[in-house]
Design a protein around this motif. Structure first.
Motif, PDB file in Angstrom:
ATOM      1  N   UNK A   1       0.819  -1.219   0.000  1.00 37.74           N
ATOM      2  CA  UNK A   1       0.000   0.000   0.000  1.00 37.74           C
ATOM      3  C   UNK A   1       0.848   1.262   0.000  1.00 37.74           C
ATOM      4  N   UNK A   2       2.053   1.175   0.527  1.00 37.42           N
ATOM      5  CA  UNK A   2       2.854   2.380   0.656  1.00 37.42           C
ATOM      6  C   UNK A   2       4.307   2.162   0.313  1.00 37.42           C
ATOM      7  N   UNK A   3       4.974   3.261  -0.053  1.00 36.86           N
ATOM      8  CA  UNK A   3       6.411   3.251  -0.322  1.00 36.86           C
ATOM      9  C   UNK A   3       6.978   4.597   0.119  1.00 36.86           C
ATOM     10  N   UNK A   4       8.132   4.564   0.824  1.00 41.88           N
ATOM     11  CA  UNK A   4       8.724   5.778   1.357  1.00 41.88           C
ATOM     12  C   UNK A   4      10.233   5.724   1.126  1.00 41.88           C
ATOM     13  N   UNK A   5      10.828   6.873   0.800  1.00 44.15           N
ATOM     14  CA  UNK A   5      12.264   6.921   0.541  1.00 44.15           C
ATOM     15  C   UNK A   5      12.840   8.217   1.088  1.00 44.15           C
ATOM     16  N   UNK A   6      13.944   8.102   1.809  1.00 39.03           N
ATOM     17  CA  UNK A   6      14.651   9.250   2.356  1.00 39.03           C
ATOM     18  C   UNK A   6      16.070   9.245   1.811  1.00 39.03           C
ATOM     19  N   UNK A   7      16.537  10.435   1.357  1.00 39.11           N
ATOM     20  CA  UNK A   7      17.888  10.582   0.823  1.00 39.11           C
ATOM     21  C   UNK A   7      18.608  11.695   1.579  1.00 39.11           C
ATOM     22  N   UNK A   8      19.859  11.447   1.922  1.00 36.98           N
ATOM     23  CA  UNK A   8      20.750  12.453   2.481  1.00 36.98           C
ATOM     24  C   UNK A   8      21.985  12.510   1.601  1.00 36.98           C
ATOM     25  N   UNK A   9      22.402  13.704   1.239  1.00 42.64           N
ATOM     26  CA  UNK A   9      23.547  13.793   0.328  1.00 42.64           C
ATOM     27  C   UNK A   9      24.397  15.019   0.655  1.00 42.64           C
ATOM     28  N   UNK A  10      25.678  14.906   0.341  1.00 42.41           N
ATOM     29  CA  UNK A  10      26.626  16.012   0.468  1.00 42.41           C
ATOM     30  C   UNK A  10      27.537  16.013  -0.746  1.00 42.41           C
ATOM     31  N   UNK A  11      27.781  17.198  -1.275  1.00 39.28           N
ATOM     32  CA  UNK A  11      28.692  17.361  -2.401  1.00 39.28           C
ATOM     33  C   UNK A  11      29.787  18.333  -1.990  1.00 39.28           C
ATOM     34  N   UNK A  12      31.044  17.922  -2.154  1.00 32.31           N
ATOM     35  CA  UNK A  12      32.191  18.728  -1.761  1.00 32.31           C
ATOM     36  C   UNK A  12      32.917  19.176  -3.031  1.00 32.31           C
ATOM     37  N   UNK A  13      32.950  20.482  -3.240  1.00 32.52           N
ATOM     38  CA  UNK A  13      33.478  21.055  -4.468  1.00 32.52           C
ATOM     39  C   UNK A  13      34.871  21.631  -4.246  1.00 32.52           C
ATOM     40  N   UNK A  14      35.744  21.436  -5.221  1.00 33.88           N
ATOM     41  CA  UNK A  14      37.054  22.096  -5.227  1.00 33.88           C
ATOM     42  C   UNK A  14      37.224  22.808  -6.553  1.00 33.88           C
ATOM     43  N   UNK A  15      37.992  23.901  -6.525  1.00 30.87           N
ATOM     44  CA  UNK A  15      38.204  24.735  -7.719  1.00 30.87           C
ATOM     45  C   UNK A  15      36.876  25.206  -8.310  1.00 30.87           C
ATOM     46  N   UNK A  16      35.908  25.476  -7.433  1.00 28.38           N
ATOM     47  CA  UNK A  16      34.581  25.879  -7.915  1.00 28.38           C
ATOM     48  C   UNK A  16      34.693  27.086  -8.841  1.00 28.38           C
ATOM     49  N   UNK A  17      34.018  27.007  -9.997  1.00 27.45           N
ATOM     50  CA  UNK A  17      34.055  28.087 -10.975  1.00 27.45           C
ATOM     51  C   UNK A  17      32.909  29.059 -10.700  1.00 27.45           C
ATOM     52  N   UNK A  18      33.258  30.290 -10.380  1.00 21.60           N
ATOM     53  CA  UNK A  18      32.269  31.327 -10.116  1.00 21.60           C
ATOM     54  C   UNK A  18      32.709  32.641 -10.704  1.00 21.60           C
ATOM     55  N   UNK A  19      31.835  33.633 -10.610  1.00 18.95           N
ATOM     56  CA  UNK A  19      32.135  34.954 -11.164  1.00 18.95           C
ATOM     57  C   UNK A  19      32.668  35.880 -10.070  1.00 18.95           C
ATOM     58  N   UNK A  20      33.706  36.637 -10.421  1.00 20.47           N
ATOM     59  CA  UNK A  20      34.181  37.676  -9.524  1.00 20.47           C
ATOM     60  C   UNK A  20      34.723  38.829 -10.363  1.00 20.47           C
ATOM     61  N   UNK A  21      34.834  39.990  -9.739  1.00 19.93           N
ATOM     62  CA  UNK A  21      35.332  41.139 -10.484  1.00 19.93           C
ATOM     63  C   UNK A  21      36.787  40.928 -10.856  1.00 19.93           C
ATOM     64  N   UNK A  22      37.119  41.344 -12.091  1.00 15.01           N
ATOM     65  CA  UNK A  22      38.457  41.144 -12.616  1.00 15.01           C
ATOM     66  C   UNK A  22      39.432  42.119 -11.969  1.00 15.01           C
ATOM     67  N   UNK A  23      40.741  41.802 -12.009  1.00 15.70           N
ATOM     68  CA  UNK A  23      41.740  42.768 -11.526  1.00 15.70           C
ATOM     69  C   UNK A  23      41.613  44.088 -12.286  1.00 15.70           C
ATOM     70  N   UNK A  24      41.926  45.179 -11.626  1.00 15.80           N
ATOM     71  CA  UNK A  24      41.797  46.492 -12.243  1.00 15.80           C
ATOM     72  C   UNK A  24      42.764  46.671 -13.405  1.00 15.80           C
ATOM     73  N   UNK A  25      42.298  47.379 -14.426  1.00 16.51           N
ATOM     74  CA  UNK A  25      43.152  47.800 -15.517  1.00 16.51           C
ATOM     75  C   UNK A  25      43.776  49.145 -15.128  1.00 16.51           C
TER      76      UNK A  25
END
Length: 833
Positions: free
Chosen positions: A627-651
């Motif tokens: 009559x029933x079905x239940x599922x629980x998930x726990x997860x963790x993701x560990x990122x290195x060298x994450x690529x994101x946006x930041x302001x560039x060095x000044x010209x």
């Protein structure tokens, strides 16, 4: 009895038994099927086919009805006389209902659902038919734990476990759709998939780089298009459907036909879609009366010129959100000698201009900024021959060779108010790929899958502007084109990857399955610009971060996965998964030049790949009475060298040392780059439950929670959704199906938004702070109810009706630049003939 007579009797018995040996094969591929259960009516006689698909039926009586049963295939029944007339060869057809218990995407080979540790959701053809979505992106909302971001009517960027865009891999029929210009912001490429031509969708949650390589950090969305059946009892099958949605006055018409013959089959499909301007909800429970309203809009389109914005007579109608689209699919299946099967797959999607709604509602100094901003016709073409072979060797039992060519054309057309220059940026992407996916001969406990992948992208980018020639409100012509900066490298760019993978599955016991896999990937990227006079400002090539006229980037990655599924009883299953993934920078990451709201994104030749290590634990419980079905998930993701946006060095000015004021397209800009920001982590949990209240009434729920750690100096990661979920009550009996679905999302505070702008904080409501200055307050919470139903009038005719957003709530999906649909009446019909 003499020895000669005994020998003769033995030979006759052996011949009789051999004559009653049956061979069971896949009806589509002619591949023998091992492990098929054969039993009679009372089940007091039974047997199982061996690794060659063979078994004897001598133990059954002449009057017995013999059942042939195997998971994922239709049940077939014959008596001995019928088997004799079939020369003791039984062909089993795939059961599209039972196929939900078999997952095709893990390690690119079929695997029983109870033997995989990954979380996988399946959307099948019946679910799509009962609840037809408007686009291939909207289709994904039928799966739990998935949300869509939209910047315009023709949008739909799936978000999985805090990842979006080029960190989620889209695949169609085993071929990767992600190409070298898939961006890290928001994408709309999923709308080029026709939902009416889909057999099933598999959504794999979490890092899946072993089978698919780069980009599969958040998961994989795998679309499987419909495949014709060879030698089916129905030689010709036709289907027509039509659906209407009042919120955007849309019509989606679809027709397909399937032809089936002894040695070949064909499936042809066409869909014609027309979407109008979308009406938002008017019930503003969040309390922000003006948020999302469209008081003014641009009427500039095609040859029509309007100098000033037009007053919108109904600000709840989101002007410039409509578009049209045509999708075509043609597939052939051809049986070849020596147990080979050739599939030819041709797909084509072509849209009209798609207005970029959020840009057309961008204000500067209190005035609409853009008179025109649209994507030009978005085109996707795919041609793919696939050869399936069955050598039945120990190390090469069967294999698929898949060649593919894709051509993707995109363009961006824009013009500001009070200007006559219309700019065009055109992208033409050619993608060639070759995949080999193989399996060794399976033993009772072990199986091995392995393969290779080669993909080459070639990106051609061009850009020009033309001044409009006017005659009153009509555009009568254009000036000669003038070169302007291209979005991607102007002298062309290439992105190539090559990979090998292997996956080993071992049933340690009837209750425990161990799976281990690994993949090695190597990527090459080359980008070139033509620094010809005046097209690019000179300061751009005097970058403090390196030479921007040429970029060469080469990377490799070794990724893997290890999982265990443990089934202590029929009611419980425990899953543990450790996996790693990576994303190598593509042309969009390394070579894009783009201005938005005074921020200019420029190339960064020093960018490196980002990596993810994932831990996933799941527990599932199935009630003994089913009559029933239940599922629980726990997860963790560990990122290195994450690529994101930041302001560039000044010209800085080389003579004075002062910081330079930078201009691009006559605007003063700040520069921003994609950079490796460091380490970060994402943690989350999801819950799914289903309970049959009665044989016809079912209640289900799915909940998802995600959070992230801040990167020092960078802030929160983008695409981290607030707590969200859905609840559903569904009634199915005989010909009638009715469901009530509640979707909801909690609020997200402004301090939890990414600083790079991907989350669209500037698209949220504004209020005055304690000092009297306006500030964005983040995404308000929301909850909506949808009502839908279908009725099978006859075996051939199904009619549908529904009411979307019953209480006409105004809301926006997280990070979206367009408000979601208000209350909307929907109806449609499907006819099979």
């Amino acid at each position: 009895m003499s020895p000669k007579k005994l020998t003769l009797l033995f030979i006759l018995c052996a011949g009789f038994i051999s004559a009653q040996e049956v061979t069971i094969i896949d009806a589509l591929t002619s591949e023998p099927i091992a492990g098929v259960s054969l039993y009679n009516q009372t089940k007091d006689r039974n047997t199982i086919s061996d690794d060659s698909g063979k078994c004897t039926v001598a133990l059954f009586d002449e009057k017995d009805i013999i059942s042939f049963q195997y998971m994922g295939y239709e049940l077939k029944q014959f008596n001995k006389q019928e088997l004799k007339r079939k020369n003791y060869i039984v062909s089993l057809n795939i059961d599209r209902k039972e196929l939900s218990e078999v997952i095709l995407s893990i390690a690119r080979t079929p695997t029983k659902k109870n033997q995989i540790a990954e979380k996988v959701s399946v959307i099948d053809a019946q679910e799509i038919k009962r609840n037809p979505p408007q686009t291939g992106a909207d289709l994904l909302l039928l799966a739990p734990s998935i949300r869509l971001q939209k910047s315009q009517g023709g949008g739909g960027s799936p978000v999985l476990r805090g990842f979006e865009a080029n960190r989620v891999l889209l695949v169609v029929d085993g071929i990767r759709m992600n190409n070298a210009i898939y961006r890290s912001g928001h994408l709309q490429n999923a709308i080029t998939i026709d939902p009416n031509a889909i057999e099933r969708v598999e959504v794999v949650y979490g890092s899946s780089s072993v089978g698919y390589g780069s980009d599969a950090l958040g998961g994989v969305v795998h679309y499987f298009t419909k495949t014709p059946r060879i030698n089916s009892k129905d030689k010709i099958k036709n289907s027509f459907s039509s659906n209407f949605n009042a919120a955007n006055e849309s019509f989606v018409h679809h027709f397909d036909t399937e032809l089936s013959f002894k040695n070949w089959a064909s499936y042809s499909s066409i869909s014609i879609s027309k979407f109008g301007n979308l009406r938002m909800g008017e019930n503003r429970k969040h309390g922000y009366d003006a948020w999302g309203l469209v008081p003014f809009y641009s009427e500039n389109k095609g040859r029509k010129y309007v100098a000033q914005p037009t007053v919108n007579s109904n600000p709840n109608i989101q002007k410039n959100s409509g578009y049209d689209q045509v999708d075509v699919l043609q597939k052939f299946n051809i049986k070849l000698p020596k147990e080979k099967l050739l599939t030819l797959n041709i797909q084509f999607s072509n849209s009209s201009d798609i207005p970029r709604f959020d840009k057309l509602n961008e204000y500067k100094n209190g005035e609409l900024r853009f008179a025109e901003w649209h994507y030009g016709p978005q085109k996707r073409f795919l041609f793919s021959p696939q050869l399936k072979v069955f050598p039945k060797k120990k190390l090469f039992y069967k294999g698929y060779f898949t060649l593919a060519y894709q051509n993707i054309k995109e363009s961006r057309v824009s013009r500001k108010f009070e200007e006559l220059n219309r700019s065009h940026q055109n992208e033409n992407v050619h993608v060639w790929s070759f995949n080999g996916d193989f399996e060794t001969q399976k033993s009772k406990k072990r199986s091995i899958a392995y393969g290779f992948e080669w993909v080459k992208n070639k990106v051609l980018s061009s850009a020009f502007s033309q001044e409009l020639i006017l005659n009153g409100s009509q555009i009568t012509g254009f000036s000669d084109p003038t070169s302007i900066p291209t979005r991607y490298p102007s002298a062309g760019s290439d992105y190539t990857s090559a990979a090998f993978y292997g996956n080993f599955k071992w049933d340690l016991s009837p209750k425990t399955t161990l799976t281990a896999g690994g993949r090695y990937t190597h990527t090459w990227l080359k980008a070139r610009w033509e620094p010809n006079g005046g097209v690019y400002p000179q300061w751009l090539f005097d970058s403090p971060i390196g030479n921007l006229t040429a970029i060469d980037n080469e990377n490799d990655a070794l990724t893997g996965s290890l999982s265990i599924t443990y089934r202590p009883s029929r009611s419980w299953q425990l899953n543990f998964l450790a996996s790693s993934g990576f994303r190598s920078p593509n042309i969009d990451d390394l070579g894009k030049i783009r201005e938005s709201r005074g921020i200019l994104l420029i190339p960064n030749p020093t960018l490196k790949p980002e990596y993810a290590n994932n831990l996933d634990f799941g527990i599932s419980y199935f009630t003994p009475n089913k009559k029933g079905a239940f599922a629980l998930r726990l997860y963790s993701t560990f990122l290195t060298n994450y690529i994101g946006r930041q302001f560039a060095p000044n010209y800085t000015d080389q003579l004075t040392g002062h910081v330079m004021e930078l201009r691009f397209d006559e605007d003063i800009v700040q520069t921003q780059i994609n950079d490796n920001m460091g380490a970060a982590s994402i943690h989350g949990a999801s819950f799914e439950g289903k309970w049959n209240l009665t044989p016809h009434l079912t209640v289900s729920s799915d909940l998802t929670f995600t959070r992230t750690d801040f990167i020092e100096g960078f802030g929160p990661l983008p695409s981290i959704l607030p707590f969200y979920g859905a609840n559903m009550l569904q009634y199915n009996k005989d010909k009638l199906s009715v469901r009530i679905r509640n979707r909801f999302s909690s609020a997200k505070n402004p301090e939890d938004y990414s600083l790079g702008g991907e989350d669209g904080l500037d698209e949220t409501p504004v209020e005055l702070n304690s000092e009297g200055f306006p500030q964005f307050i983040g995404t308000p919470s929301w909850s909506i109810f949808n009502l839908s139903g279908s009725y099978a009038w006859t075996e051939q005719l199904v009619i549908r009706a529904g009411l979307e957003n019953v209480f006409d709530v105004h809301y926006r999906e997280f990070a979206s630049g367009i408000s979601a649909s208000g209350r909307s009446l929907m109806f449609g019909a499907s006819l099979d003939f």
